[in-house]
Design a protein around this motif. Structure first.
Motif, PDB file in Angstrom:
ATOM      1  N   GLU A  45       0.829  -1.204   0.000  1.00 11.22           N
ATOM      2  CA  GLU A  45       0.000   0.000   0.000  1.00 11.22           C
ATOM      3  C   GLU A  45       0.863   1.252   0.000  1.00 11.22           C
ATOM      4  O   GLU A  45       0.503   2.263  -0.616  1.00 11.22           O
ATOM      5  N   ARG A  65      -8.237   3.737   4.017  1.00  8.52           N
ATOM      6  CA  ARG A  65      -7.436   2.647   4.567  1.00  8.52           C
ATOM      7  C   ARG A  65      -7.199   2.797   6.063  1.00  8.52           C
ATOM      8  O   ARG A  65      -7.155   1.802   6.793  1.00  8.52           O
ATOM      9  N   ALA A  68     -10.372   1.585   7.604  1.00  9.09           N
ATOM     10  CA  ALA A  68     -10.471   0.126   7.476  1.00  9.09           C
ATOM     11  C   ALA A  68      -9.548  -0.583   8.456  1.00  9.09           C
ATOM     12  O   ALA A  68      -9.944  -1.569   9.108  1.00  9.09           O
ATOM     13  N   LYS A  69      -8.332  -0.097   8.593  1.00  9.81           N
ATOM     14  CA  LYS A  69      -7.377  -0.763   9.490  1.00  9.81           C
ATOM     15  C   LYS A  69      -7.792  -0.605  10.958  1.00  9.81           C
ATOM     16  O   LYS A  69      -7.648  -1.536  11.761  1.00  9.81           O
ATOM     17  N   ILE A  86      -5.155  -4.015   1.644  1.00  7.83           N
ATOM     18  CA  ILE A  86      -6.422  -3.837   0.937  1.00  7.83           C
ATOM     19  C   ILE A  86      -6.096  -3.531  -0.523  1.00  7.83           C
ATOM     20  O   ILE A  86      -5.462  -2.529  -0.840  1.00  7.83           O
ATOM     21  N   PRO A  94     -12.968  -2.973  -2.681  1.00  8.11           N
ATOM     22  CA  PRO A  94     -11.847  -3.267  -1.804  1.00  8.11           C
ATOM     23  C   PRO A  94     -11.841  -4.737  -1.387  1.00  8.11           C
ATOM     24  O   PRO A  94     -12.891  -5.303  -1.063  1.00  8.11           O
ATOM     25  N   LEU A  96      -9.778  -7.375   1.190  1.00 10.11           N
ATOM     26  CA  LEU A  96      -8.876  -7.409   2.336  1.00 10.11           C
ATOM     27  C   LEU A  96      -8.080  -8.710   2.355  1.00 10.11           C
ATOM     28  O   LEU A  96      -8.645  -9.796   2.227  1.00 10.11           O
ATOM     29  N   GLN A 105     -13.939  -9.371   5.373  1.00 10.17           N
ATOM     30  CA  GLN A 105     -13.901  -8.452   4.244  1.00 10.17           C
ATOM     31  C   GLN A 105     -14.256  -7.039   4.705  1.00 10.17           C
ATOM     32  O   GLN A 105     -14.566  -6.816   5.875  1.00 10.17           O
TER      33      GLN A 105
END
Length: 244
Positions: A45, A65, A68-69, A86, A94, A96, A105
């Motif tokens: 990434e 991101r 998401a993390k 991702i 996206p 994962l 996901q």
């Protein structure tokens, strides 16, 4: 809406059992995200980020991101955020990847200033979307609504612009669940009904009765989560995201 980040882990209740999930909402300026990117971006990434030159694109990438993390970290204890990657699927959805992470996901959305992400088991599909409430966009949104939806605008929200934006996020979130994106005519995502409950609007869909949308307004944004219709999500989880 919190100044920086709100993260909530929760369980989705169904007759067949419980499904764990987590959601994160992020509001961080680009300079801060760039400074901390090594703490949450996977090595691949980081390479992808370095290829991005436009500040708006950089911020969108990092907001999504980071959200998401952080959601993933809330769902799964003792993981290193930089171990999760991702990537984009063939429809730009996206995807994962996390060694030993099972079938978790993610769904991601962002505006110029906010990022939101929800992580969930692949067996319990979900989608999320967020849009800035903007009067100038309302006429464009109105063009993709069905006559039936236009008649229901007042049921979604008393303010027409906010109602239109909420409907847009519902359709976007559903398209993410179905992994169709903007390639499918939006009238197929027509809502069938709308009801208000404690500041959150709940909508069902005409052509996809197996799903429902939970939507709300906060921080001049419209937000929507789409999930299986028979799944129960504690509304207090949503309220903590924007009443904190």
């Amino acid at each position: 809406m919190p100044d920086h980040i709100a993260v909530e882990k929760f369980e989705l209740q169904r007759a067949g059992g419980l499904f764990p999930a987590a959601i994160a909402v992020v509001n961080e300026p680009l300079a801060v995200l760039i400074e901390m990117r090594h703490s949450f971006l996977h090595a691949d990434e980081l390479v992808s980020f370095d290829k991005l030159k436009m500040p708006k694109v950089q911020q969108s990438y990092l907001l999504g991101r980071y959200a998401a993390k952080k959601a993933l970290g809330a769902l799964m204890n003792n993981i290193k955020l930089t171990d999760a990657k991702i990537s984009s699927g063939i429809f730009q959805q996206p995807v994962l990847y996390l060694a030993g992470g099972g079938n978790i996901q993610v769904s991601i959305a962002h505006t110029h200033e906010m990022g939101v992400a929800i992580v969930f088991p692949e067996g319990h599909p979900m989608g999320v979307d967020a849009e800035t409430v903007d009067n100038q966009q309302s006429e464009t949104i109105k063009e993709v609504l069905t006559p039936g939806e236009l008649e229901k605008l007042h049921l979604v929200h008393s303010d027409a612009t906010q109602s239109l934006t909420l409907l847009w996020t519902m359709k976007e979130a559903l398209s993410k669940v179905l992994k169709t994106g903007l390639m499918t005519p939006f009238h197929l995502y027509e809502i069938e009904s709308a009801e208000q409950k404690d500041g959150i609007v709940i909508c069902n869909f005409v052509n996809f009765p197996q799903y429902k949308a939970l939507s709300w307004i906060s921080a001049n944004h419209a937000w929507s989560i789409v999930l299986p219709r028979k799944s129960m999500l504690d509304m207090e989880v949503i309220k903590k995201l924007y009443l904190r």
